[in-house]
Write an enzyme that holds these catalytic residues in place. Sequence first.
Site, PDB file in Angstrom:
ATOM      1  N   LYS A  69      -5.094  -3.757   1.361  1.00  0.00           N
ATOM      2  CA  LYS A  69      -3.782  -3.508   1.954  1.00  0.00           C
ATOM      3  C   LYS A  69      -3.332  -4.615   2.892  1.00  0.00           C
ATOM      4  O   LYS A  69      -2.142  -4.851   3.036  1.00  0.00           O
ATOM      5  CB  LYS A  69      -3.785  -2.170   2.702  1.00  0.00           C
ATOM      6  CG  LYS A  69      -3.774  -0.963   1.782  1.00  0.00           C
ATOM      7  CD  LYS A  69      -3.535   0.297   2.581  1.00  0.00           C
ATOM      8  CE  LYS A  69      -3.502   1.525   1.699  1.00  0.00           C
ATOM      9  NZ  LYS A  69      -3.462   2.758   2.512  1.00  0.00           N
TER      10      LYS A  69
ATOM     11  N   LYS B 273      -5.147   3.964 -14.417  1.00  0.00           N
ATOM     12  CA  LYS B 273      -4.776   5.331 -14.071  1.00  0.00           C
ATOM     13  C   LYS B 273      -3.287   5.461 -13.749  1.00  0.00           C
ATOM     14  O   LYS B 273      -2.655   4.512 -13.294  1.00  0.00           O
ATOM     15  CB  LYS B 273      -5.659   5.881 -12.956  1.00  0.00           C
ATOM     16  CG  LYS B 273      -5.371   5.429 -11.570  1.00  0.00           C
ATOM     17  CD  LYS B 273      -6.232   6.256 -10.592  1.00  0.00           C
ATOM     18  CE  LYS B 273      -5.691   6.082  -9.192  1.00  0.00           C
ATOM     19  NZ  LYS B 273      -6.302   6.965  -8.221  1.00  0.00           N
TER      20      LYS B 273
ATOM     21  N   LYS C 298       2.051   5.905  -9.129  1.00  0.00           N
ATOM     22  CA  LYS C 298       3.466   5.803  -8.775  1.00  0.00           C
ATOM     23  C   LYS C 298       3.859   4.351  -8.499  1.00  0.00           C
ATOM     24  O   LYS C 298       5.033   4.012  -8.521  1.00  0.00           O
ATOM     25  CB  LYS C 298       3.784   6.680  -7.572  1.00  0.00           C
ATOM     26  CG  LYS C 298       3.028   6.255  -6.334  1.00  0.00           C
ATOM     27  CD  LYS C 298       3.410   7.053  -5.127  1.00  0.00           C
ATOM     28  CE  LYS C 298       2.430   6.825  -4.012  1.00  0.00           C
ATOM     29  NZ  LYS C 298       1.507   7.912  -3.788  1.00  0.00           N
TER      30      LYS C 298
HETATM   31  P1  AMP Z   1      -2.537   8.569  -4.150  1.00  0.00           P
HETATM   32  O1  AMP Z   1      -1.141   8.938  -3.821  1.00  0.00           O
HETATM   33  O2  AMP Z   1      -2.682   7.609  -5.295  1.00  0.00           O
HETATM   34  O3  AMP Z   1      -3.347   8.168  -2.952  1.00  0.00           O
HETATM   35  O4  AMP Z   1      -3.241   9.909  -4.697  1.00  0.00           O
HETATM   36  C1  AMP Z   1      -3.235  11.133  -4.007  1.00  0.00           C
HETATM   37  C2  AMP Z   1      -4.253  12.040  -4.659  1.00  0.00           C
HETATM   38  O5  AMP Z   1      -3.987  12.208  -6.074  1.00  0.00           O
HETATM   39  C3  AMP Z   1      -5.679  11.508  -4.583  1.00  0.00           C
HETATM   40  O6  AMP Z   1      -6.530  12.593  -4.291  1.00  0.00           O
HETATM   41  C4  AMP Z   1      -5.977  10.938  -5.942  1.00  0.00           C
HETATM   42  O7  AMP Z   1      -7.327  11.037  -6.288  1.00  0.00           O
HETATM   43  C5  AMP Z   1      -5.114  11.807  -6.865  1.00  0.00           C
HETATM   44  N1  AMP Z   1      -4.638  10.975  -7.995  1.00  0.00           N
HETATM   45  C6  AMP Z   1      -3.797   9.927  -7.918  1.00  0.00           C
HETATM   46  N2  AMP Z   1      -3.552   9.400  -9.144  1.00  0.00           N
HETATM   47  C7  AMP Z   1      -4.284  10.123 -10.026  1.00  0.00           C
HETATM   48  C8  AMP Z   1      -4.476  10.088 -11.452  1.00  0.00           C
HETATM   49  N3  AMP Z   1      -3.858   9.190 -12.218  1.00  0.00           N
HETATM   50  N4  AMP Z   1      -5.300  10.990 -12.008  1.00  0.00           N
HETATM   51  C9  AMP Z   1      -5.918  11.905 -11.237  1.00  0.00           C
HETATM   52  N5  AMP Z   1      -5.797  12.007  -9.914  1.00  0.00           N
HETATM   53  C10 AMP Z   1      -4.991  11.138  -9.291  1.00  0.00           C
END
Ligand code: AMP
Length: 326
Positions: free
Chosen positions: A111, A191, A194
Amino acid sequence: MKTLLSGIQPSGTLHIGNYLGAIKQWVELQKSYQVFISIVDLHAITVPQDPQELRKNTLELAALLVACGVDPKKSVLFIQSHVPAHTKLAWVLNTITPVGELERMTQYKEKRERAGTLAGLLNYPVLQAADILLYQPDVVPVGEDQLQHLEFTRTLARKFNSRFGKVFKEPKALIQKEAARIMGLDDPTKKMSKSAPSPNNFIALLDSPEEIRRKIKIAVTDSGRDIRYDEKSKPAISNLMAIYSAFSGMTVSQIEKKYHGKGYADFKRDLGELLVEKLTPIQKKYRELSRDDKKLLAILRSGAKKATGVANKTLSVVKRKVGFVL
Ligand code: AMP
Ligand code: TRP
């Protein structure tokens, strides 16, 4: 009842990956755990935020979590900045944290390339440790990327306990299953995210029915035409099948049987309809809640009050142990 705590950043756009990988689990675990969910706005500002956007994203996330089934009667849902104990404990923990340990954190190194070497970003894991330790949780559900922060939290708890006497419980990671990793619709090797270059990568929980159908229709597929689960040779269709399975409750082999002899187009059409069917009630509930800011704020105030009660108990023991005059 055992305690579970998790935190989620209000950074806009929740997608079905977040839902299947995190939120759905919290909702299921509400039955067997006392669940605390913190919307971590103090963490969000460790990278530059537009103030109006932050406020909007925070309330939107709260409404979406409730719409997805986080039940304010069972779980404690709150905004991190509503509970001052988090920053207070973080300060104390900062005083026993070697800077070298923070500089080694993978997420910090990533970051700071974008946000600069800011003290808040460096201290991010200390605040996260405070989030966790205040509630003495048994488990913290995390994705793989957060394991390092959880290990850091455990080390910090041990260090504090051995120096000042036992205060903190060392929480265990509840690692999200690999099966819950949803891949991008336009690129099944990465994966769903967003921050992907194209919004065709993900289905947002608030995408319109037309958008959902369109995104599934143009999702990449593999060569061949059979609906068969094989992550290695058919990663794209396997990912779509995983999504189908998670939303329908059908197993992958039941899906294979159902689509035996049919092609990608049939399967995709049904998957689009399935997603529309499952997301529509969430969206409806979300809209009801966002029409009524008062109701949502009442939920969050009440959550903050309950969280404060628990957090302040831990904090006052900490204050006594470190020698503050109470
Ligand atoms: P983030 O906004 O990417 O930090 O994700 C928030 C939560 O969603 C975390 O607990 C991640 O593990 C889960 N998460 C994010 N992207 C994915 C994905 N593509 N598949 C499964 N879980 C996800
Ligand atoms: N760092 C976590 C993330 O980016 C969010 C978070 C903040 C968190 N505090 C937490 C997660 C406490 C679990 C427990 O996903």
